[in-house]
Design an enzyme around this catalytic site. Structure first.
Site, PDB file in Angstrom:
ATOM      1  N   SER A 269       0.854  -1.195   0.000  1.00 24.26           N
ATOM      2  CA  SER A 269       0.000   0.000   0.000  1.00 24.26           C
ATOM      3  C   SER A 269       0.883   1.235   0.000  1.00 24.26           C
ATOM      4  O   SER A 269       2.000   1.203   0.554  1.00 24.26           O
ATOM      5  CB  SER A 269      -0.874   0.018   1.258  1.00 24.26           C
ATOM      6  OG  SER A 269      -1.498   1.271   1.411  1.00 24.26           O
TER       7      SER A 269
ATOM      8  N   TYR B  58      -0.956  -0.696  10.520  1.00 21.04           N
ATOM      9  CA  TYR B  58      -1.142  -0.936   9.084  1.00 21.04           C
ATOM     10  C   TYR B  58       0.067  -0.437   8.296  1.00 21.04           C
ATOM     11  O   TYR B  58       0.604  -1.155   7.451  1.00 21.04           O
ATOM     12  CB  TYR B  58      -2.428  -0.249   8.611  1.00 21.04           C
ATOM     13  CG  TYR B  58      -2.805  -0.580   7.170  1.00 21.04           C
ATOM     14  CD1 TYR B  58      -3.284  -1.840   6.840  1.00 21.04           C
ATOM     15  CD2 TYR B  58      -2.686   0.370   6.161  1.00 21.04           C
ATOM     16  CE1 TYR B  58      -3.632  -2.157   5.526  1.00 21.04           C
ATOM     17  CE2 TYR B  58      -3.036   0.067   4.850  1.00 21.04           C
ATOM     18  CZ  TYR B  58      -3.512  -1.197   4.533  1.00 21.04           C
ATOM     19  OH  TYR B  58      -3.847  -1.495   3.228  1.00 21.04           O
TER      20      TYR B  58
HETATM   21  P1  NAI Z   1     -10.958  -6.549   1.034  1.00 20.55           P
HETATM   22  O1  NAI Z   1     -11.214  -6.572   2.494  1.00 20.55           O
HETATM   23  O2  NAI Z   1     -12.103  -6.429   0.104  1.00 20.55           O
HETATM   24  O3  NAI Z   1     -10.115  -7.838   0.569  1.00 20.55           O
HETATM   25  C1  NAI Z   1      -9.177  -8.463   1.355  1.00 20.55           C
HETATM   26  C2  NAI Z   1      -9.455  -9.924   1.293  1.00 20.55           C
HETATM   27  O4  NAI Z   1      -8.447 -10.619   2.033  1.00 20.55           O
HETATM   28  C3  NAI Z   1     -10.805 -10.291   1.910  1.00 20.55           C
HETATM   29  O5  NAI Z   1     -11.527 -11.060   1.004  1.00 20.55           O
HETATM   30  C4  NAI Z   1     -10.427 -11.066   3.144  1.00 20.55           C
HETATM   31  O6  NAI Z   1     -11.346 -12.079   3.456  1.00 20.55           O
HETATM   32  C5  NAI Z   1      -9.068 -11.634   2.743  1.00 20.55           C
HETATM   33  N1  NAI Z   1      -8.302 -11.994   3.911  1.00 20.55           N
HETATM   34  C6  NAI Z   1      -8.140 -11.271   5.040  1.00 20.55           C
HETATM   35  N2  NAI Z   1      -7.418 -11.979   5.929  1.00 20.55           N
HETATM   36  C7  NAI Z   1      -7.131 -13.155   5.336  1.00 20.55           C
HETATM   37  C8  NAI Z   1      -6.437 -14.318   5.746  1.00 20.55           C
HETATM   38  N3  NAI Z   1      -5.908 -14.409   6.966  1.00 20.55           N
HETATM   39  N4  NAI Z   1      -6.315 -15.352   4.878  1.00 20.55           N
HETATM   40  C9  NAI Z   1      -6.867 -15.271   3.646  1.00 20.55           C
HETATM   41  N5  NAI Z   1      -7.551 -14.222   3.213  1.00 20.55           N
HETATM   42  C10 NAI Z   1      -7.679 -13.170   4.047  1.00 20.55           C
HETATM   43  O7  NAI Z   1      -9.912  -5.397   0.810  1.00 20.55           O
HETATM   44  P2  NAI Z   1      -9.161  -4.853  -0.495  1.00 20.55           P
HETATM   45  O8  NAI Z   1      -9.264  -3.417  -0.425  1.00 20.55           O
HETATM   46  O9  NAI Z   1      -9.562  -5.567  -1.705  1.00 20.55           O
HETATM   47  O10 NAI Z   1      -7.653  -5.243  -0.101  1.00 20.55           O
HETATM   48  C11 NAI Z   1      -6.833  -6.083  -0.890  1.00 20.55           C
HETATM   49  C12 NAI Z   1      -5.383  -5.736  -0.578  1.00 20.55           C
HETATM   50  O11 NAI Z   1      -5.117  -4.413  -1.028  1.00 20.55           O
HETATM   51  C13 NAI Z   1      -5.073  -5.746   0.928  1.00 20.55           C
HETATM   52  O12 NAI Z   1      -3.774  -6.289   1.108  1.00 20.55           O
HETATM   53  C14 NAI Z   1      -5.101  -4.287   1.289  1.00 20.55           C
HETATM   54  O13 NAI Z   1      -4.294  -4.005   2.415  1.00 20.55           O
HETATM   55  C15 NAI Z   1      -4.541  -3.672   0.015  1.00 20.55           C
HETATM   56  N6  NAI Z   1      -4.859  -2.268  -0.148  1.00 20.55           N
HETATM   57  C16 NAI Z   1      -6.160  -1.844  -0.221  1.00 20.55           C
HETATM   58  C17 NAI Z   1      -6.422  -0.493  -0.372  1.00 20.55           C
HETATM   59  C18 NAI Z   1      -7.793   0.046  -0.465  1.00 20.55           C
HETATM   60  O14 NAI Z   1      -7.951   1.278  -0.476  1.00 20.55           O
HETATM   61  N7  NAI Z   1      -8.836  -0.764  -0.530  1.00 20.55           N
HETATM   62  C19 NAI Z   1      -5.334   0.496  -0.445  1.00 20.55           C
HETATM   63  C20 NAI Z   1      -4.023  -0.063  -0.372  1.00 20.55           C
HETATM   64  C21 NAI Z   1      -3.809  -1.390  -0.226  1.00 20.55           C
END
Ligand code: NAI
Length: 243
Positions: free
Chosen positions: A130, A143
């Site tokens: 991120s 984070y």
């Molecule tokens: P999201 O919450 O929709 O997706 C994250 C997914 O990871 C979820 O489906 C969740 O169930 C899964 N997850 C969480 N813990 C887990 C575990 N222990 N084992 C397996 N799966 C697990 O969030 P998003 O936004 O799609 O995030 C995806 C990635 O992008 C993350 O790493 C997040 O930190 C990163 N990110 C997101 C940003 C945003 O603005 N949405 C900005 C910068 C980075």
């Protein structure tokens, strides 16, 4: 032979949008996440996607899953989580949870994948961090620390694996509209959709750059913060924090 892509965190948000976009291009996708239901729903709607429920914090389960997966050409390690960790109510358990998922979850996947990829002298690791990992942001000590660690991990691996036939990429998103950010009450500049984020990541992966940071303007501002001297950086952060 169709390309085999493993995506973690594929049950929602950026990972889900990536799974759908990649499956639409004819590659086969192994979609992992903690929750089985959204993965099964993806599998039913898209024949190129197979669901593999997996908690990335469980090192043994990750090793077993990767062993049973066969060849993986590209792993997009997207599983991640966010919780605020304000200095006024700092809590080690919350920071540990963020580290376990964001850092160690990624580490478990990389460690399980590397032996096979190195033996084949082929494979691509895509680590999702991120722009919040560029510097320590207010109320986000846990984070920011976890994502700074993922950035360093990707950079070290990139150098170590040079000449091995493997490729390493780092993805640094800005604000993307997903379940992760929907809990935020603060303004999120340049917020984009998960579909737009997935399209940008796929365009980036087709190119030659190590880092894929987006959206362009917000990522440029965050990169600038990295270059600011501390005095100027903390002046900006105090403003952001409303002081
Ligand atoms: P999201 O919450 O929709 O997706 C994250 C997914 O990871 C979820 O489906 C969740 O169930 C899964 N997850 C969480 N813990 C887990 C575990 N222990 N084992 C397996 N799966 C697990 O969030 P998003 O936004 O799609 O995030 C995806 C990635 O992008 C993350 O790493 C997040 O930190 C990163 N990110 C997101 C940003 C945003 O603005 N949405 C900005 C910068 C980075």
């Amino acid at each position: 032979m169709s390309e085999r892509i493993w995506i973690t965190g594929a049950g929602s948000g950026i990972g889900e949008a990536l799974a759908i976009a990649i499956a639409g291009r004819g590659a086969s996708v192994i979609a992992s996440g903690r929750r089985a239901a959204p993965l099964k729903a993806l599998e039913q709607r898209h024949p190129a996607i197979s669901a593999l429920p997996l908690d990335v914090t469980d090192a043994e389960a990750v090793t077993r899953a990767v062993a049973g997966m066969g060849r993986v050409d590209t792993a997009i390690l997207c599983a991640g989580t966010y919780l605020p960790t304000p200095g006024q109510s700092f809590d080690a358990a919350t920071v540990r949870g963020l580290m376990e998922t964001n850092l160690m979850g990624t580490v478990h996947c990389v460690a399980a994948l590397l032996p096979g990829m190195l033996a084949r002298r082929a494979g691509r690791l895509v680590l999702v961090a991120s722009v919040a990992g560029y510097r320590g942001l207010p109320t986000a000590a846990g984070y920011s620390a976890s994502k700074a660690a993922v950035i360093a991990l990707a950079e070290s691996l990139k150098t170590d694996l040079e000449g091995s036939g493997l490729r390493v990429n780092l993805v640094n998103p800005g604000f993307v509209d997903t379940p992760l950010t929907r809990q935020n009450s603060f303004p999120m500049p340049d917020l984009i959709s998960a579909e737009a984020a997935a399209a940008t990541i796929l365009r980036g992966l087709a190119g030659r750059r190590f880092e894929i940071a987006f959206p362009a303007r917000f990522a440029a501002v965050m990169k600038l913060l990295r270059l600011l001297p501390d005095r100027a950086f903390f002046a900006v952060m105090n403003k952001v924090a409303g002081r």
